[in-house]
Design a protein around this motif. Structure first.
Motif, short mmCIF file in Angstrom:
data_model
loop_
_atom_site.label_atom_id
_atom_site.label_comp_id
_atom_site.label_asym_id
_atom_site.label_seq_id
_atom_site.Cartn_x
_atom_site.Cartn_y
_atom_site.Cartn_z
N ALA A 105 0.83 -1.20 0.00
CA ALA A 105 0.00 0.00 0.00
C ALA A 105 0.87 1.25 0.00
O ALA A 105 0.56 2.22 -0.71
N THR A 151 2.30 1.57 -3.58
CA THR A 151 1.26 1.94 -4.53
C THR A 151 0.86 3.41 -4.37
O THR A 151 0.85 4.17 -5.35
N TRP A 152 0.53 3.81 -3.16
CA TRP A 152 0.13 5.20 -2.93
C TRP A 152 1.29 6.15 -3.14
O TRP A 152 1.11 7.30 -3.57
N THR A 158 0.99 9.31 -5.65
CA THR A 158 1.24 10.69 -5.23
C THR A 158 2.43 11.29 -5.97
O THR A 158 2.46 12.50 -6.20
#
Length: 134
Positions: free
Chosen positions: A70, A73-74, A78
């Protein structure tokens, strides 16, 4: 009958799956197993089974993999948004740092480098140049 089966099994030290007590490597993840005598191994596996619901492996390694996935991925999401809104690239740098602290150094450092590049490009007007070309 279960106790007889328990004396021949233990849990992998890395992935937590049930393996043969005399196994030197886990057949699931390949991790080397410590050299404990059979009695200590049987006691440890019985204690571990009592602490957890039957048939379930420990959840910590899988939960950590999920949180790192996570973060990465984030972090990339961003970073890409940071090309157009530079302040958002800072979140990519933070998420990259969290990835490094979770012992995924390669992925974390790569994310940090690209987030810094995205921050620089965003601050120098990449988004304006991109949209004026359309």
């Amino acid at each position: 009958m279960e106790n007889e089966n328990d004396s021949h099994t233990k849990f992998c030290q890395k992935c937590g799956k049930k393996i043969l007590a005399d196994a030197t490597f886990c057949p699931y993840c390949g991790a080397a197993q410590g050299t404990l005598n059979n009695q200590a191994t049987a006691t440890a596996s019985t204690t571990t089974e009592q602490a957890q619901p039957q048939g379930q492996a420990p959840v910590q390694p899988q939960a950590q993999k999920r949180s790192v996935g996570a973060f990465v991925t984030w972090g990339w999401i961003t970073t890409v948004i940071g090309l157009f809104i530079p302040v958002v690239a800072i979140a990519g740098i933070v998420l990259g740092s969290l990835t490094v602290t979770r012992k995924h150094t390669g992925a974390g450092v790569t994310l940090i480098v690209f987030a810094c590049i995205a921050l620089y490009l965003g601050l120098t007007g990449f988004g304006q140049g991109f949209f004026s070309a359309l």
